[in-house]
Design a protein around this motif. Structure first.
Motif, PDB file in Angstrom:
ATOM      1  N   ILE A  96      13.634  -0.461  -1.247  1.00 46.74           N
ATOM      2  CA  ILE A  96      13.428   0.989  -1.387  1.00 46.74           C
ATOM      3  C   ILE A  96      11.965   1.381  -1.591  1.00 46.74           C
ATOM      4  O   ILE A  96      11.619   2.553  -1.514  1.00 46.74           O
ATOM      5  CB  ILE A  96      14.271   1.566  -2.541  1.00 46.74           C
ATOM      6  CG1 ILE A  96      13.908   0.902  -3.876  1.00 46.74           C
ATOM      7  CG2 ILE A  96      15.754   1.442  -2.241  1.00 46.74           C
ATOM      8  CD1 ILE A  96      14.500   1.622  -5.085  1.00 46.74           C
ATOM      9  N   ALA A  97      11.092   0.397  -1.877  1.00 46.87           N
ATOM     10  CA  ALA A  97       9.669   0.719  -2.067  1.00 46.87           C
ATOM     11  C   ALA A  97       8.851  -0.548  -1.864  1.00 46.87           C
ATOM     12  O   ALA A  97       9.362  -1.659  -2.011  1.00 46.87           O
ATOM     13  CB  ALA A  97       9.426   1.289  -3.460  1.00 46.87           C
ATOM     14  N   LYS A  98       7.580  -0.357  -1.508  1.00 46.70           N
ATOM     15  CA  LYS A  98       6.665  -1.486  -1.332  1.00 46.70           C
ATOM     16  C   LYS A  98       5.486  -1.252  -2.261  1.00 46.70           C
ATOM     17  O   LYS A  98       4.746  -0.284  -2.088  1.00 46.70           O
ATOM     18  CB  LYS A  98       6.225  -1.588   0.125  1.00 46.70           C
ATOM     19  CG  LYS A  98       7.381  -1.643   1.109  1.00 46.70           C
ATOM     20  CD  LYS A  98       6.894  -1.429   2.539  1.00 46.70           C
ATOM     21  CE  LYS A  98       8.070  -1.228   3.476  1.00 46.70           C
ATOM     22  NZ  LYS A  98       8.729   0.078   3.298  1.00 46.70           N
ATOM     23  N   LEU A  99       5.325  -2.121  -3.236  1.00 43.97           N
ATOM     24  CA  LEU A  99       4.345  -1.890  -4.290  1.00 43.97           C
ATOM     25  C   LEU A  99       3.377  -3.066  -4.392  1.00 43.97           C
ATOM     26  O   LEU A  99       3.763  -4.217  -4.184  1.00 43.97           O
ATOM     27  CB  LEU A  99       5.079  -1.699  -5.630  1.00 43.97           C
ATOM     28  CG  LEU A  99       6.104  -0.546  -5.581  1.00 43.97           C
ATOM     29  CD1 LEU A  99       7.236  -0.791  -6.542  1.00 43.97           C
ATOM     30  CD2 LEU A  99       5.430   0.768  -5.874  1.00 43.97           C
ATOM     31  N   ARG A 100       2.134  -2.754  -4.729  1.00 46.37           N
ATOM     32  CA  ARG A 100       1.126  -3.809  -4.829  1.00 46.37           C
ATOM     33  C   ARG A 100       1.096  -4.361  -6.252  1.00 46.37           C
ATOM     34  O   ARG A 100       0.627  -3.717  -7.181  1.00 46.37           O
ATOM     35  CB  ARG A 100      -0.254  -3.277  -4.439  1.00 46.37           C
ATOM     36  CG  ARG A 100      -1.316  -4.381  -4.322  1.00 46.37           C
ATOM     37  CD  ARG A 100      -2.603  -3.868  -3.735  1.00 46.37           C
ATOM     38  NE  ARG A 100      -2.468  -3.436  -2.361  1.00 46.37           N
ATOM     39  CZ  ARG A 100      -2.460  -4.264  -1.314  1.00 46.37           C
ATOM     40  NH1 ARG A 100      -2.551  -5.559  -1.496  1.00 46.37           N
ATOM     41  NH2 ARG A 100      -2.345  -3.788  -0.095  1.00 46.37           N
ATOM     42  N   GLY A 101       1.649  -5.549  -6.427  1.00 43.98           N
ATOM     43  CA  GLY A 101       1.612  -6.225  -7.718  1.00 43.98           C
ATOM     44  C   GLY A 101       2.840  -5.973  -8.572  1.00 43.98           C
ATOM     45  O   GLY A 101       3.518  -4.952  -8.451  1.00 43.98           O
ATOM     46  N   LYS A 102       3.107  -6.926  -9.459  1.00 38.19           N
ATOM     47  CA  LYS A 102       4.299  -6.858 -10.305  1.00 38.19           C
ATOM     48  C   LYS A 102       4.216  -5.719 -11.320  1.00 38.19           C
ATOM     49  O   LYS A 102       5.230  -5.077 -11.617  1.00 38.19           O
ATOM     50  CB  LYS A 102       4.478  -8.205 -11.031  1.00 38.19           C
ATOM     51  CG  LYS A 102       5.869  -8.432 -11.560  1.00 38.19           C
ATOM     52  CD  LYS A 102       6.062  -9.896 -11.935  1.00 38.19           C
ATOM     53  CE  LYS A 102       7.508 -10.164 -12.295  1.00 38.19           C
ATOM     54  NZ  LYS A 102       7.754 -11.616 -12.502  1.00 38.19           N
TER      55      LYS A 102
END
Length: 287
Positions: A206-212
């Motif tokens: 549902i989303a693409k995020l940079r980093g934990k």
């Protein structure tokens, strides 16, 4: 004898103390690894720690559903004793276990047409599934009938929210739980797709995020922005410290009164690998 029997499966990752406290029955899926088939219930069950260690060493586990015969034996025994059964199943979109139970019920009903065997597709996994089991057990304990308990469960199922971050999406792809396209995105530099379970019980990115850190921040925002019940669940593999930190952050929010925290069991961990974090909750709106 309880007014009705509550059954679930080992994908619910139930805290062990609940089993005796609420008189619950758990059907075990199995894990095959390096030519050995492991049980996920009972004294000699495979633990997630052992599984993850083997996976880090290169092991590639596969999981198998509960078979029709196992369900038939359980349902037949209950039917003979004139005891109703409520089975809360792992999402049918992620396993054939639900269908095995449906087939077994049909077989038993031929011989015991008056038997009461309710099978519910929770469209959930891990502690989301466990929370439904807890709801059912508490309702039964409070004197609710099977019909009343079903109404409670069916109200909650569409509102279960599951948000999951994993370090390595290839385990989900290999097990057929996620598309190769989603995994390809996750392979980009430090990009973490946020995984959810949709209204049909399927895993979706549902989303693409940079980093934990950004991934955790987004999980928290999505959860707290829709929270309808004050109990939230945190599941994890390997990184207990990150899970504890997440628990503390949730409890600092005035909406949250309780956090149930538990490691992902071996069935779910087989598909996520180590370093996974999940937040599960009940939202106001349907997913």
């Amino acid at each position: 004898m309880t007014p009705f029997k509550i059954v679930t499966d080992s994908t619910a990752d139930l805290p062990v103390e609940w089993l005796e406290q609420y008189d619950l029955t758990v059907m075990g899926l199995t894990v095959e690894l390096d030519g050995v088939v492991y049980e996920t219930v009972g004294e000699n069950r495979l633990t997630s720690d052992v599984l993850l260690e083997k996976m880090l060493a290169g092991g590639q586990p596969t999981t198998s559903q509960v078979n029709v015969g196992q369900f038939e034996a359980l349902f037949r025994e209950a039917a003979k004793a004139s005891q109703a059964v409520l089975y809360l199943a792992f999402s049918a979109a992620l396993s054939g276990t639900y269908q095995s139970a449906v087939m077994a019920r049909e077989m038993v009903m031929e011989d015991y047409p008056e038997a009461v065997i309710e099978i519910i597709d929770t469209k959930a996994a891990t502690l989301g599934e466990a929370y439904l089991v807890l709801k059912a057990a508490q309702a039964r304990e409070a004197g609710a009938s099977l019909a009343e308990t079903l109404a409670i469960i069916e109200d909650v199922i569409p509102r279960i929210r599951t948000y999951l971050l994993v370090d390595d999406l290839q385990h989900l792809v290999r097990g057929g739980r996620l598309s190769k396209a989603a995994a390809l995105i996750g392979g980009l530099v430090n990009i973490k797709p946020l995984i959810s379970i949709d209204r049909d019980g399927k895993l979706v990115s549902i989303a693409k995020l940079r980093g934990k850190k950004k991934g955790i921040k987004e999980m928290l925002a999505l959860t707290l922005g829709q929270l309808d019940e004050s109990c939230v669940m945190v599941a994890y593999t390997g990184d207990v410290e990150a899970a504890e930190q997440l628990r503390a952050t949730l409890l600092a929010d005035p909406q949250v009164e309780q956090v149930i925290m538990a490691p992902l069991g071996p069935i779910i961990a087989s598909h996520t690998g180590t370093g996974s974090l999940a937040i599960l909750s009940i939202g106001r709106d349907q997913r």
